[in-house]
Design a protein around this motif. Sequence first.
Motif, PDB file in Angstrom:
ATOM      1  N   MET A 173     105.857 110.350  30.564  1.00  0.00           N
ATOM      2  CA  MET A 173     104.568 109.681  30.367  1.00  0.00           C
ATOM      3  C   MET A 173     104.437 109.532  28.752  1.00  0.00           C
ATOM      4  SD  MET A 173     101.861 108.369  31.788  1.00  0.00           S
ATOM      5  CE  MET A 173     101.744 108.971  33.442  1.00  0.00           C
ATOM      6  N   ARG A 174     104.847 110.535  27.808  1.00  0.00           N
ATOM      7  CA  ARG A 174     104.574 110.755  26.490  1.00  0.00           C
ATOM      8  C   ARG A 174     105.266 109.493  25.766  1.00  0.00           C
ATOM      9  NH1 ARG A 174     108.396 114.554  27.528  1.00  0.00           N
ATOM     10  NH2 ARG A 174     110.305 114.412  26.233  1.00  0.00           N
ATOM     11  N   VAL A 175     106.121 108.861  26.416  1.00  0.00           N
ATOM     12  CA  VAL A 175     107.003 107.664  25.696  1.00  0.00           C
ATOM     13  C   VAL A 175     105.859 106.534  25.697  1.00  0.00           C
ATOM     14  CG1 VAL A 175     109.058 106.181  25.823  1.00  0.00           C
ATOM     15  CG2 VAL A 175     109.113 108.643  26.165  1.00  0.00           C
ATOM     16  N   LEU A 191     112.781  98.631  25.843  1.00  0.00           N
ATOM     17  CA  LEU A 191     113.495  99.106  27.267  1.00  0.00           C
ATOM     18  C   LEU A 191     113.303  98.057  28.220  1.00  0.00           C
ATOM     19  CD1 LEU A 191     112.431 102.855  27.525  1.00  0.00           C
ATOM     20  CD2 LEU A 191     114.875 101.848  27.006  1.00  0.00           C
ATOM     21  N   CYS A 192     112.320  97.491  28.561  1.00  0.00           N
ATOM     22  CA  CYS A 192     112.058  96.444  29.610  1.00  0.00           C
ATOM     23  C   CYS A 192     112.728  95.026  29.225  1.00  0.00           C
ATOM     24  CB  CYS A 192     110.583  96.211  29.545  1.00  0.00           C
ATOM     25  SG  CYS A 192     109.711  97.338  30.472  1.00  0.00           S
ATOM     26  N   ASN A 194     116.073  94.340  31.365  1.00  0.00           N
ATOM     27  CA  ASN A 194     115.887  93.214  32.512  1.00  0.00           C
ATOM     28  C   ASN A 194     115.213  93.808  33.760  1.00  0.00           C
ATOM     29  OD1 ASN A 194     114.943  90.556  32.868  1.00  0.00           O
ATOM     30  ND2 ASN A 194     117.024  90.043  33.474  1.00  0.00           N
ATOM     31  N   GLU A 195     114.839  94.981  33.884  1.00  0.00           N
ATOM     32  CA  GLU A 195     114.256  95.692  35.135  1.00  0.00           C
ATOM     33  C   GLU A 195     113.126  96.450  34.498  1.00  0.00           C
ATOM     34  OE1 GLU A 195     117.836  97.464  36.419  1.00  0.00           O
ATOM     35  OE2 GLU A 195     117.521  99.329  35.011  1.00  0.00           O
ATOM     36  N   PRO A 196     112.631  96.902  35.633  1.00  0.00           N
ATOM     37  CA  PRO A 196     111.395  97.778  35.237  1.00  0.00           C
ATOM     38  C   PRO A 196     111.509  99.095  34.713  1.00  0.00           C
ATOM     39  CG  PRO A 196     111.444  97.587  37.795  1.00  0.00           C
ATOM     40  CD  PRO A 196     112.640  96.701  36.986  1.00  0.00           C
ATOM     41  N   VAL A 197     110.832  99.760  34.146  1.00  0.00           N
ATOM     42  CA  VAL A 197     110.880 101.150  33.495  1.00  0.00           C
ATOM     43  C   VAL A 197     110.054 101.940  34.233  1.00  0.00           C
ATOM     44  CG1 VAL A 197     110.537 102.577  31.539  1.00  0.00           C
ATOM     45  CG2 VAL A 197     111.267 100.179  31.252  1.00  0.00           C
ATOM     46  N   PHE A 198     110.664 103.059  34.817  1.00  0.00           N
ATOM     47  CA  PHE A 198     109.719 103.910  35.670  1.00  0.00           C
ATOM     48  C   PHE A 198     109.066 105.116  34.975  1.00  0.00           C
ATOM     49  CE2 PHE A 198     112.435 101.674  38.534  1.00  0.00           C
ATOM     50  CZ  PHE A 198     111.545 101.538  39.517  1.00  0.00           C
ATOM     51  N   VAL A 199     107.761 105.391  34.855  1.00  0.00           N
ATOM     52  CA  VAL A 199     107.170 106.380  34.229  1.00  0.00           C
ATOM     53  C   VAL A 199     106.981 107.686  34.962  1.00  0.00           C
ATOM     54  CG1 VAL A 199     105.601 106.971  32.356  1.00  0.00           C
ATOM     55  CG2 VAL A 199     106.323 104.753  32.512  1.00  0.00           C
ATOM     56  N   THR A 200     107.323 109.008  34.430  1.00  0.00           N
ATOM     57  CA  THR A 200     107.305 109.932  35.268  1.00  0.00           C
ATOM     58  C   THR A 200     106.191 110.944  34.532  1.00  0.00           C
ATOM     59  OG1 THR A 200     108.818 111.337  33.834  1.00  0.00           O
ATOM     60  CG2 THR A 200     109.551 109.904  35.956  1.00  0.00           C
ATOM     61  N   LYS A 201     105.657 111.646  35.564  1.00  0.00           N
ATOM     62  CA  LYS A 201     104.493 112.745  34.992  1.00  0.00           C
ATOM     63  C   LYS A 201     104.963 114.184  35.605  1.00  0.00           C
ATOM     64  CE  LYS A 201      99.702 113.538  34.118  1.00  0.00           C
ATOM     65  NZ  LYS A 201      98.317 113.252  34.396  1.00  0.00           N
ATOM     66  N   ASN A 202     105.123 115.173  34.898  1.00  0.00           N
ATOM     67  CA  ASN A 202     105.459 116.202  35.407  1.00  0.00           C
ATOM     68  C   ASN A 202     106.623 116.223  36.431  1.00  0.00           C
ATOM     69  OD1 ASN A 202     103.283 117.649  33.885  1.00  0.00           O
ATOM     70  ND2 ASN A 202     102.219 117.197  35.642  1.00  0.00           N
ATOM     71  N   LEU A 261     104.204 105.697  37.379  1.00  0.00           N
ATOM     72  CA  LEU A 261     103.989 104.292  36.950  1.00  0.00           C
ATOM     73  C   LEU A 261     105.210 103.483  36.786  1.00  0.00           C
ATOM     74  CD1 LEU A 261     101.515 104.893  33.916  1.00  0.00           C
ATOM     75  CD2 LEU A 261     100.890 104.138  36.071  1.00  0.00           C
ATOM     76  N   VAL A 262     104.968 102.319  36.712  1.00  0.00           N
ATOM     77  CA  VAL A 262     106.147 101.140  36.781  1.00  0.00           C
ATOM     78  C   VAL A 262     105.798 100.188  35.590  1.00  0.00           C
ATOM     79  CG1 VAL A 262     107.557  99.467  37.717  1.00  0.00           C
ATOM     80  CG2 VAL A 262     107.105 101.515  38.950  1.00  0.00           C
ATOM     81  N   VAL A 263     106.503  99.976  34.617  1.00  0.00           N
ATOM     82  CA  VAL A 263     106.284  99.144  33.573  1.00  0.00           C
ATOM     83  C   VAL A 263     107.264  98.126  33.692  1.00  0.00           C
ATOM     84  CG1 VAL A 263     105.812  98.733  31.055  1.00  0.00           C
ATOM     85  CG2 VAL A 263     105.012 101.030  32.100  1.00  0.00           C
ATOM     86  N   MET A 264     106.782  96.649  33.580  1.00  0.00           N
ATOM     87  CA  MET A 264     108.066  95.628  33.786  1.00  0.00           C
ATOM     88  C   MET A 264     107.513  94.706  32.703  1.00  0.00           C
ATOM     89  SD  MET A 264     107.514  94.220  37.303  1.00  0.00           S
ATOM     90  CE  MET A 264     107.125  95.796  38.167  1.00  0.00           C
ATOM     91  N   ASP A 265     108.471  93.731  32.336  1.00  0.00           N
ATOM     92  CA  ASP A 265     108.155  92.419  31.536  1.00  0.00           C
ATOM     93  C   ASP A 265     107.860  91.473  32.404  1.00  0.00           C
ATOM     94  OD1 ASP A 265     109.450  91.008  29.156  1.00  0.00           O
ATOM     95  OD2 ASP A 265     110.132  89.946  30.910  1.00  0.00           O
TER      96      ASP A 265
END
Length: 85
Positions: free
Chosen positions: A6-8, A18-19, A23-31, A36-40
């Motif tokens: 998450m801090r990123v 990264l996205c 060319n695919e989603p970036v998965f965000v983790t917490k603990n 979350l998922v972030v994508m272009d």
Amino acid sequence: MQIVPMRVLKNTVEIERLCAESNEPVFVTKNGYGRLVVMDIDYYERILQKIDEANLVNKGISDFETGNVVKGKESLRKLRENHGI
């Protein structure tokens, strides 16, 4: 598949890079757990298009299975009749 903590998310330029590069989603983790998922936007639109296409195919299969179909010659006749061709 990119997985980042998450801090990123504070570094939006890095997430965007990264996205774009993967060319695919970036998965965000917490603990350590997915959060979350972030994508272009282009990736997102392609996924939505694929979902729409799959839904249309499934509707066609359902129509066929329930007998909600029109024979080819009848369909062409109706098209010609309705559109003057």
